[in-house]
Design a protein around this motif. Structure first.
Motif, PDB file in Angstrom:
ATOM      1  N   ALA A 149     -67.590  -8.980 109.796  1.00 60.86           N
ATOM      2  CA  ALA A 149     -68.458 -10.157 109.692  1.00 60.86           C
ATOM      3  C   ALA A 149     -67.934 -11.363 110.477  1.00 60.86           C
ATOM      4  O   ALA A 149     -68.717 -12.155 111.002  1.00 60.86           O
ATOM      5  CB  ALA A 149     -68.630 -10.514 108.221  1.00 60.86           C
ATOM      6  N   GLY A 150     -66.588 -11.504 110.573  1.00 59.60           N
ATOM      7  CA  GLY A 150     -66.023 -12.653 111.283  1.00 59.60           C
ATOM      8  C   GLY A 150     -66.409 -12.682 112.758  1.00 59.60           C
ATOM      9  O   GLY A 150     -66.422 -13.737 113.386  1.00 59.60           O
ATOM     10  N   PHE A 175     -68.802 -12.202 104.184  1.00 59.59           N
ATOM     11  CA  PHE A 175     -69.006 -11.749 102.805  1.00 59.59           C
ATOM     12  C   PHE A 175     -67.990 -12.320 101.833  1.00 59.59           C
ATOM     13  O   PHE A 175     -68.332 -12.803 100.755  1.00 59.59           O
ATOM     14  CB  PHE A 175     -68.952 -10.207 102.748  1.00 59.59           C
ATOM     15  CG  PHE A 175     -70.044  -9.568 103.528  1.00 59.59           C
ATOM     16  CD1 PHE A 175     -71.312  -9.454 102.983  1.00 59.59           C
ATOM     17  CD2 PHE A 175     -69.832  -9.113 104.813  1.00 59.59           C
ATOM     18  CE1 PHE A 175     -72.356  -8.892 103.704  1.00 59.59           C
ATOM     19  CE2 PHE A 175     -70.856  -8.543 105.556  1.00 59.59           C
ATOM     20  CZ  PHE A 175     -72.110  -8.434 105.000  1.00 59.59           C
ATOM     21  N   ARG A 176     -66.696 -12.255 102.211  1.00 60.28           N
ATOM     22  CA  ARG A 176     -65.648 -12.540 101.229  1.00 60.28           C
ATOM     23  C   ARG A 176     -64.936 -13.869 101.435  1.00 60.28           C
ATOM     24  O   ARG A 176     -64.055 -14.211 100.657  1.00 60.28           O
ATOM     25  CB  ARG A 176     -64.621 -11.393 101.199  1.00 60.28           C
ATOM     26  CG  ARG A 176     -65.221 -10.141 100.647  1.00 60.28           C
ATOM     27  CD  ARG A 176     -64.353  -8.921 100.715  1.00 60.28           C
ATOM     28  NE  ARG A 176     -65.164  -7.775 100.319  1.00 60.28           N
ATOM     29  CZ  ARG A 176     -66.048  -7.163 101.100  1.00 60.28           C
ATOM     30  NH1 ARG A 176     -66.208  -7.529 102.350  1.00 60.28           N
ATOM     31  NH2 ARG A 176     -66.770  -6.169 100.624  1.00 60.28           N
ATOM     32  N   TRP A 180     -71.121 -12.754  99.150  1.00 63.13           N
ATOM     33  CA  TRP A 180     -70.884 -12.159  97.821  1.00 63.13           C
ATOM     34  C   TRP A 180     -70.522 -13.219  96.775  1.00 63.13           C
ATOM     35  O   TRP A 180     -70.404 -12.912  95.599  1.00 63.13           O
ATOM     36  CB  TRP A 180     -69.843 -11.037  97.878  1.00 63.13           C
ATOM     37  CG  TRP A 180     -70.213  -9.862  98.718  1.00 63.13           C
ATOM     38  CD1 TRP A 180     -69.330  -9.020  99.322  1.00 63.13           C
ATOM     39  CD2 TRP A 180     -71.516  -9.344  99.042  1.00 63.13           C
ATOM     40  NE1 TRP A 180     -70.002  -8.039 100.002  1.00 63.13           N
ATOM     41  CE2 TRP A 180     -71.342  -8.202  99.859  1.00 63.13           C
ATOM     42  CE3 TRP A 180     -72.831  -9.723  98.735  1.00 63.13           C
ATOM     43  CZ2 TRP A 180     -72.414  -7.455 100.367  1.00 63.13           C
ATOM     44  CZ3 TRP A 180     -73.897  -8.983  99.256  1.00 63.13           C
ATOM     45  CH2 TRP A 180     -73.683  -7.878 100.040  1.00 63.13           C
ATOM     46  N   GLN A 190     -68.871  -2.896 111.589  1.00 61.73           N
ATOM     47  CA  GLN A 190     -69.352  -2.842 110.208  1.00 61.73           C
ATOM     48  C   GLN A 190     -70.573  -3.743 110.070  1.00 61.73           C
ATOM     49  O   GLN A 190     -71.210  -3.774 109.023  1.00 61.73           O
ATOM     50  CB  GLN A 190     -68.263  -3.336 109.252  1.00 61.73           C
ATOM     51  CG  GLN A 190     -67.015  -2.469 109.259  1.00 61.73           C
ATOM     52  CD  GLN A 190     -65.869  -3.151 108.535  1.00 61.73           C
ATOM     53  OE1 GLN A 190     -65.752  -3.076 107.317  1.00 61.73           O
ATOM     54  NE2 GLN A 190     -65.037  -3.845 109.272  1.00 61.73           N
ATOM     55  N   HIS A 205     -72.290   0.645 109.033  1.00 62.66           N
ATOM     56  CA  HIS A 205     -72.973   0.264 107.794  1.00 62.66           C
ATOM     57  C   HIS A 205     -74.478   0.074 107.968  1.00 62.66           C
ATOM     58  O   HIS A 205     -75.111  -0.574 107.145  1.00 62.66           O
ATOM     59  CB  HIS A 205     -72.330  -1.016 107.210  1.00 62.66           C
ATOM     60  CG  HIS A 205     -70.926  -0.790 106.748  1.00 62.66           C
ATOM     61  ND1 HIS A 205     -70.035  -1.802 106.484  1.00 62.66           N
ATOM     62  CD2 HIS A 205     -70.249   0.364 106.489  1.00 62.66           C
ATOM     63  CE1 HIS A 205     -68.868  -1.289 106.101  1.00 62.66           C
ATOM     64  NE2 HIS A 205     -68.976   0.022 106.100  1.00 62.66           N
ATOM     65  N   THR A 239     -62.491  -8.803 110.259  1.00 61.47           N
ATOM     66  CA  THR A 239     -62.781  -8.025 109.043  1.00 61.47           C
ATOM     67  C   THR A 239     -61.611  -8.172 108.086  1.00 61.47           C
ATOM     68  O   THR A 239     -60.448  -8.141 108.510  1.00 61.47           O
ATOM     69  CB  THR A 239     -63.065  -6.528 109.330  1.00 61.47           C
ATOM     70  OG1 THR A 239     -63.050  -5.815 108.083  1.00 61.47           O
ATOM     71  CG2 THR A 239     -62.067  -5.886 110.273  1.00 61.47           C
ATOM     72  N   SER A 240     -61.929  -8.309 106.797  1.00 56.90           N
ATOM     73  CA  SER A 240     -60.862  -8.458 105.805  1.00 56.90           C
ATOM     74  C   SER A 240     -60.201  -7.115 105.500  1.00 56.90           C
ATOM     75  O   SER A 240     -59.233  -7.061 104.750  1.00 56.90           O
ATOM     76  CB  SER A 240     -61.431  -9.081 104.520  1.00 56.90           C
ATOM     77  OG  SER A 240     -62.456  -8.255 104.006  1.00 56.90           O
ATOM     78  N   ASP A 283     -58.158 -12.713 113.926  1.00 58.99           N
ATOM     79  CA  ASP A 283     -58.683 -13.242 112.657  1.00 58.99           C
ATOM     80  C   ASP A 283     -57.922 -14.540 112.367  1.00 58.99           C
ATOM     81  O   ASP A 283     -56.691 -14.566 112.481  1.00 58.99           O
ATOM     82  CB  ASP A 283     -58.451 -12.229 111.517  1.00 58.99           C
ATOM     83  CG  ASP A 283     -59.367 -12.484 110.328  1.00 58.99           C
ATOM     84  OD1 ASP A 283     -60.161 -11.585 109.980  1.00 58.99           O
ATOM     85  OD2 ASP A 283     -59.286 -13.590 109.743  1.00 58.99           O
ATOM     86  N   ALA A 312     -63.028 -15.560 116.656  1.00 61.78           N
ATOM     87  CA  ALA A 312     -63.366 -14.470 117.585  1.00 61.78           C
ATOM     88  C   ALA A 312     -63.491 -14.936 119.036  1.00 61.78           C
ATOM     89  O   ALA A 312     -62.945 -14.294 119.941  1.00 61.78           O
ATOM     90  CB  ALA A 312     -64.657 -13.790 117.127  1.00 61.78           C
TER      91      ALA A 312
HETATM   92  N1  APR Z   1     -63.633 -15.239 113.858  1.00 64.29           N
HETATM   93  C1  APR Z   1     -62.885 -14.173 113.454  1.00 64.29           C
HETATM   94  N2  APR Z   1     -62.722 -13.834 112.162  1.00 64.29           N
HETATM   95  C2  APR Z   1     -63.301 -14.619 111.232  1.00 64.29           C
HETATM   96  C3  APR Z   1     -64.050 -15.764 111.567  1.00 64.29           C
HETATM   97  C4  APR Z   1     -64.216 -16.065 112.960  1.00 64.29           C
HETATM   98  N3  APR Z   1     -64.918 -17.119 113.388  1.00 64.29           N
HETATM   99  N4  APR Z   1     -64.504 -16.336 110.413  1.00 64.29           N
HETATM  100  C5  APR Z   1     -64.036 -15.571 109.397  1.00 64.29           C
HETATM  101  N5  APR Z   1     -63.313 -14.536 109.883  1.00 64.29           N
HETATM  102  C6  APR Z   1     -62.638 -13.450 109.165  1.00 64.29           C
HETATM  103  C7  APR Z   1     -62.185 -13.776 107.769  1.00 64.29           C
HETATM  104  O1  APR Z   1     -60.895 -14.404 107.806  1.00 64.29           O
HETATM  105  C8  APR Z   1     -62.148 -12.399 107.121  1.00 64.29           C
HETATM  106  O2  APR Z   1     -60.887 -11.758 107.320  1.00 64.29           O
HETATM  107  O3  APR Z   1     -63.585 -12.417 109.018  1.00 64.29           O
HETATM  108  C9  APR Z   1     -63.228 -11.628 107.879  1.00 64.29           C
HETATM  109  C10 APR Z   1     -64.503 -11.387 107.096  1.00 64.29           C
HETATM  110  O4  APR Z   1     -64.229 -10.521 106.031  1.00 64.29           O
HETATM  111  P1  APR Z   1     -65.409 -10.031 105.058  1.00 64.29           P
HETATM  112  O5  APR Z   1     -66.262 -11.193 104.670  1.00 64.29           O
HETATM  113  O6  APR Z   1     -64.783  -9.249 103.969  1.00 64.29           O
HETATM  114  O7  APR Z   1     -66.331  -9.082 105.982  1.00 64.29           O
HETATM  115  P2  APR Z   1     -66.099  -7.571 106.411  1.00 64.29           P
HETATM  116  O8  APR Z   1     -64.663  -7.214 106.449  1.00 64.29           O
HETATM  117  O9  APR Z   1     -66.910  -7.366 107.640  1.00 64.29           O
HETATM  118  O10 APR Z   1     -66.784  -6.801 105.223  1.00 64.29           O
HETATM  119  C11 APR Z   1     -66.852  -5.391 105.283  1.00 64.29           C
HETATM  120  O11 APR Z   1     -68.158  -5.320 103.304  1.00 64.29           O
HETATM  121  O12 APR Z   1     -69.782  -6.247 102.016  1.00 64.29           O
HETATM  122  C12 APR Z   1     -69.512  -5.260 102.889  1.00 64.29           C
HETATM  123  O13 APR Z   1     -70.980  -3.961 104.122  1.00 64.29           O
HETATM  124  C13 APR Z   1     -70.384  -5.242 104.105  1.00 64.29           C
HETATM  125  O14 APR Z   1     -69.779  -4.610 106.357  1.00 64.29           O
HETATM  126  C14 APR Z   1     -69.409  -5.388 105.240  1.00 64.29           C
HETATM  127  C15 APR Z   1     -68.109  -4.890 104.640  1.00 64.29           C
END
Ligand code: APR
Length: 232
Positions: A11-12, A22-23, A29, A87, A105, A174-175, A198, A216
């Motif tokens: 998502a980042g 998401f997190r 969430w 994802q 996903h 991604t977390s 990240d 990013a």
């Molecule tokens: N650039 C890079 N990273 C970023 C940025 C940015 N501008 N902003 C936030 N982030 C990072 C956060 O620090 C975090 O580590 O992006 C990550 C987002 O993590 P999540 O919200 O957990 O998203 P993700 O890992 O993609 O979730 C995985 O969970 O809910 C499900 O299906 C959904 O595909 C998703 C999956």
């Protein structure tokens, strides 16, 4: 022959395009109970709520544009054989012009039959929404083409094979909380360099990761410099 560069995005990657993660605090969430909007049980209990949740996500996507990070990854294709495993359910990698994108996903701009999973339809951006009563060719209700929690991840085997062949592996935004996606890191061969972009610390099983602690867009710029400096 070009080296194989595999990028796992979350998502980042799309945060700078205005799409919520998401997190992170204030993330999706926090605002919506995940079990209500992203599980088969939630869909069974209240399909309209779930359809509306994804209709909102789709409207948000239609206003978004790829950011410099997405565009920077396209630029890497002149030097590497790039495959993106994402994802993300948005299509911003494709909009940017990335040639090989695998969606783990699912995809927001596609609808799928609830009665026959092989029936998948592109959603017309003009129509945008999936509504209760929208049916597939066989008369079953349509649902978003999304992998919900508790569902199988059909693309994971292909993603594992791609990951095993990687010469360079990059993780962006991604977390690494959600499996099986996060487990792909185990499939990266031992001597393959791994980069992580990240702004926050991300816990992973590998200790030898080059962490580019940036967003990013800036992170991809930095990554390019590092890759060329190391003359991969
Ligand atoms: N650039 C890079 N990273 C970023 C940025 C940015 N501008 N902003 C936030 N982030 C990072 C956060 O620090 C975090 O580590 O992006 C990550 C987002 O993590 P999540 O919200 O957990 O998203 P993700 O890992 O993609 O979730 C995985 O969970 O809910 C499900 O299906 C959904 O595909 C998703 C999956």
């Amino acid at each position: 022959m070009q080296k194989k560069l595999v990028v796992l995005t979350g998502a980042g990657m799309s945060a700078e395009s205005g799409i919520a993660t998401f997190r992170d605090s204030g993330g999706l969430w926090d605002q919506y109970p995940v079990e209500q909007v992203a599980t088969p049980e939630g869909f069974e209990a209240d399909p309209e709520l779930v359809l509306n949740f994804y209709n909102m996500r789709r409207r948000e996507l239609l206003k978004a544009k790829p950011n410099e990070g997405h565009i920077g990854l396209v630029g890497l294709e002149s030097h590497f054989d790039v495959t993106i495993i994402t994802q993300n359910i948005d299509n911003l990698h494709e909009q940017a012009g990335s040639k090989k994108v695998l969606h783990l996903h699912g995809e927001l701009m596609k609808a799928r039959s609830t009665g026959d999973e092989s029936l998948i339809y592109d959603i017309d951006p003009q129509q945008c929404d999936i509504r209760l009563g929208d049916l597939c060719g066989k008369g079953f209700q349509l649902r978003p083409h999304i992998v919900w929690f508790g569902e199988a991840v059909p693309m994971i085997q292909e993603a594992e094979e791609i990951t095993r062949r990687a010469d360079i592996f990059v993780i962006i935004g991604t977390s690494m909380n959600v499996y099986p996606a996060a487990g792909l890191l185990q499939d990266v061969r031992k001597n393959v360099p791994v980069y992580l972009i990240d702004p926050k610390d991300v816990f992973t099983s590998r200790y030898d990761i080059h962490h580019i602690q940036k967003k990013a867009s800036e992170g991809v710029r930095e990554l390019k410099k590092m890759l060329f400096r190391n003359s991969y």
